[in-house]
Design an enzyme around this catalytic site. Sequence first.
Site, mmCIF file in Angstrom:
data_model
loop_
_atom_site.group_PDB
_atom_site.id
_atom_site.type_symbol
_atom_site.label_atom_id
_atom_site.label_comp_id
_atom_site.label_asym_id
_atom_site.label_seq_id
_atom_site.Cartn_x
_atom_site.Cartn_y
_atom_site.Cartn_z
ATOM 1 N N GLU A 100 0.826 -1.195 0.000
ATOM 2 C CA GLU A 100 0.000 0.000 0.000
ATOM 3 C C GLU A 100 0.863 1.249 0.000
ATOM 4 O OE1 GLU A 100 -2.925 -0.430 3.115
ATOM 5 O OE2 GLU A 100 -4.042 -1.682 1.710
ATOM 6 N N CYS A 114 3.324 8.416 1.303
ATOM 7 C CA CYS A 114 3.797 7.441 2.279
ATOM 8 C C CYS A 114 4.090 6.131 1.530
ATOM 9 C CB CYS A 114 2.738 7.247 3.361
ATOM 10 S SG CYS A 114 3.208 6.055 4.616
ATOM 11 N N CYS A 134 5.489 -7.151 7.443
ATOM 12 C CA CYS A 134 6.553 -6.672 8.335
ATOM 13 C C CYS A 134 6.804 -7.718 9.418
ATOM 14 C CB CYS A 134 6.150 -5.352 8.987
ATOM 15 S SG CYS A 134 7.476 -4.625 9.979
ATOM 16 N N CYS A 144 4.927 -4.853 15.913
ATOM 17 C CA CYS A 144 4.418 -3.848 16.859
ATOM 18 C C CYS A 144 2.941 -4.159 17.123
ATOM 19 C CB CYS A 144 4.577 -2.448 16.276
ATOM 20 S SG CYS A 144 6.275 -2.067 15.835
ATOM 21 N N CYS A 190 -0.138 -2.306 15.362
ATOM 22 C CA CYS A 190 -0.040 -2.060 13.918
ATOM 23 C C CYS A 190 -0.687 -3.182 13.123
ATOM 24 C CB CYS A 190 1.427 -1.927 13.535
ATOM 25 S SG CYS A 190 1.720 -1.899 11.759
ATOM 26 N N GLY A 210 6.200 -2.177 6.435
ATOM 27 C CA GLY A 210 7.565 -2.688 6.529
ATOM 28 C C GLY A 210 8.499 -1.813 7.344
ATOM 29 N N GLU A 211 9.642 -2.380 7.682
ATOM 30 C CA GLU A 211 10.709 -1.675 8.413
ATOM 31 C C GLU A 211 11.835 -1.439 7.400
ATOM 32 O OE1 GLU A 211 11.947 -0.323 11.599
ATOM 33 O OE2 GLU A 211 13.437 0.016 10.050
ATOM 34 N N SER A 255 11.298 6.308 8.765
ATOM 35 C CA SER A 255 10.950 6.003 10.143
ATOM 36 C C SER A 255 11.413 4.587 10.461
ATOM 37 C CB SER A 255 9.430 6.099 10.289
ATOM 38 O OG SER A 255 9.052 5.710 11.590
ATOM 39 N N SER A 314 10.505 5.665 15.837
ATOM 40 C CA SER A 314 9.178 5.318 16.305
ATOM 41 C C SER A 314 9.296 4.937 17.789
ATOM 42 C CB SER A 314 8.728 4.122 15.451
ATOM 43 O OG SER A 314 7.374 4.101 15.308
ATOM 44 N N LEU A 315 9.122 5.901 18.649
ATOM 45 C CA LEU A 315 9.379 5.692 20.085
ATOM 46 C C LEU A 315 8.173 5.023 20.757
ATOM 47 C CD1 LEU A 315 11.258 6.229 22.550
ATOM 48 C CD2 LEU A 315 10.077 8.425 22.811
ATOM 49 N N ASN A 316 7.062 5.715 20.736
ATOM 50 C CA ASN A 316 5.765 5.135 21.132
ATOM 51 C C ASN A 316 5.568 4.761 22.582
ATOM 52 O OD1 ASN A 316 5.091 5.332 18.442
ATOM 53 N ND2 ASN A 316 5.852 3.290 17.994
ATOM 54 N N ASN A 349 -4.864 5.110 15.576
ATOM 55 C CA ASN A 349 -5.974 4.877 14.662
ATOM 56 C C ASN A 349 -6.450 3.442 14.804
ATOM 57 O OD1 ASN A 349 -5.929 7.466 13.162
ATOM 58 N ND2 ASN A 349 -3.855 6.793 12.701
ATOM 59 N N CYS A 361 -1.901 6.102 9.955
ATOM 60 C CA CYS A 361 -0.736 5.410 10.516
ATOM 61 C C CYS A 361 -1.137 4.110 11.188
ATOM 62 C CB CYS A 361 -0.059 6.291 11.546
ATOM 63 S SG CYS A 361 0.687 7.728 10.816
HETATM 64 S S1 SF4 Z 1 4.689 -0.129 13.020
HETATM 65 FE FE1 SF4 Z 1 6.133 -0.320 11.290
HETATM 66 S S2 SF4 Z 1 7.805 -1.580 12.133
HETATM 67 FE FE2 SF4 Z 1 6.062 -1.875 13.512
HETATM 68 S S3 SF4 Z 1 5.002 -3.695 12.720
HETATM 69 FE FE3 SF4 Z 1 4.020 -1.906 11.765
HETATM 70 S S4 SF4 Z 1 5.071 -1.671 9.801
HETATM 71 FE FE4 SF4 Z 1 6.386 -2.989 11.095
#
Ligand code: SF4
Length: 361
Positions: free
Chosen positions: A76, A118, A125, A129, A132, A176-177, A206, A231-233, A309, A352
């Site tokens: 996407e 984006c 991924c 997380c 996500c 993805g990372e 990121s 990406s601290l979070n 979200n 996000c």
């Molecule tokens: S936030 Fe980013 S790094 Fe974490 S699982 Fe989702 S896509 Fe992967």
Amino acid sequence: MAALGAPAFRAGQLAEAIYRQRLTDLEAVTTLPLELRRRLRESGWQIGRPSIVQVFQSQDGTERYLVRCADEQTVETVWMPEGDGGEAGDGSEPETDDGPEIEPGRRKGKTWSRATICVSSQVGCAVNCQFCLTAKLGLQRNLSAGEIAGQVVAVLDRHAVEVGRDRINLVFMGMGEPLLNYDNFMAAVRLLVEEVGISPRRMTVSTSGIVPGIERFAQETDAVRPKLALSLNAPNNEIRGELMPINRKWPIEAVIDAVRKVPLRARERVTFEYVLLGGVTDRPEHAAEVARLVRRTGLPAKVNLIAWNPGPGIGYVMPQPAAVEEFRRRLEEQGIQVFLRRPRGRDIYAACGQLKRTVEA
Ligand code: SF4
């Protein structure tokens, strides 16, 4: 071209055709002699890019695309006219940019004056997380450099973007990372800088905190290094380890040490992304901890707050608007520069953490 015995400038012409003229058929590349095109074709070469196969349009102008690669895998990509505020304050605003000056007005019927794209770097991924949706897919495969840059070219083409005149920001924050697909990601950045013509100062990558990747990133030259967002979070290792299992491998301190090695340009800031999860990361004491953490890094930094979200099958709740405001106020009180990301395309699962090839929106 070398293998075919053609001069090097033919490669430049081909790159121009693919990345500037956005052609997708070798036959259309009329800058190459007919004979050379025939030999390319006979040697098995084609040109092309991932194609936009579905478009989800949000009431707010955001578009989410399902983009299909040659092997039918899909990722996407998101188009956000006027951006989402995430790019603010990181050194890329008009007044701090010495790049080409863009006409602020809307030209040729365009309904936007700037936009952010984006971009995805992997199919799925592996980072997992907990908040996500992409994580639910697991890692299917890495995207190639052409597939990463190709998403951008496909979107630029769709919106008839004139690179160099229109103000375009790229954020590598899709599926993805990126730093776990390092070589392809950086090769894509080089294509986007050198062939498409987008400045790396208009790109932000990121990361969830892949220390070896950040250390390699620190070695890249200014000419091709995008800006960095972490990406601290979470306010501490305990909570972060729950939300982002990767934190158990590379805890916050190790990540910050790596981030410190990344040279910054004048006025450039490191972005700390912070997803506010209702009741989990949005409390006043968390804000105080985040402020201390960010100040202790000694880095020129800003914090991007993102109200989480919702996504199907994920057991968190959105933060209350009052909690978001309070969080922001407390960070600002501590002298931290804060930006609140506008949720874009929430109604089409484009915001996000919502990218999961959801076709039902
Ligand atoms: S936030 Fe980013 S790094 Fe974490 S699982 Fe989702 S896509 Fe992967």
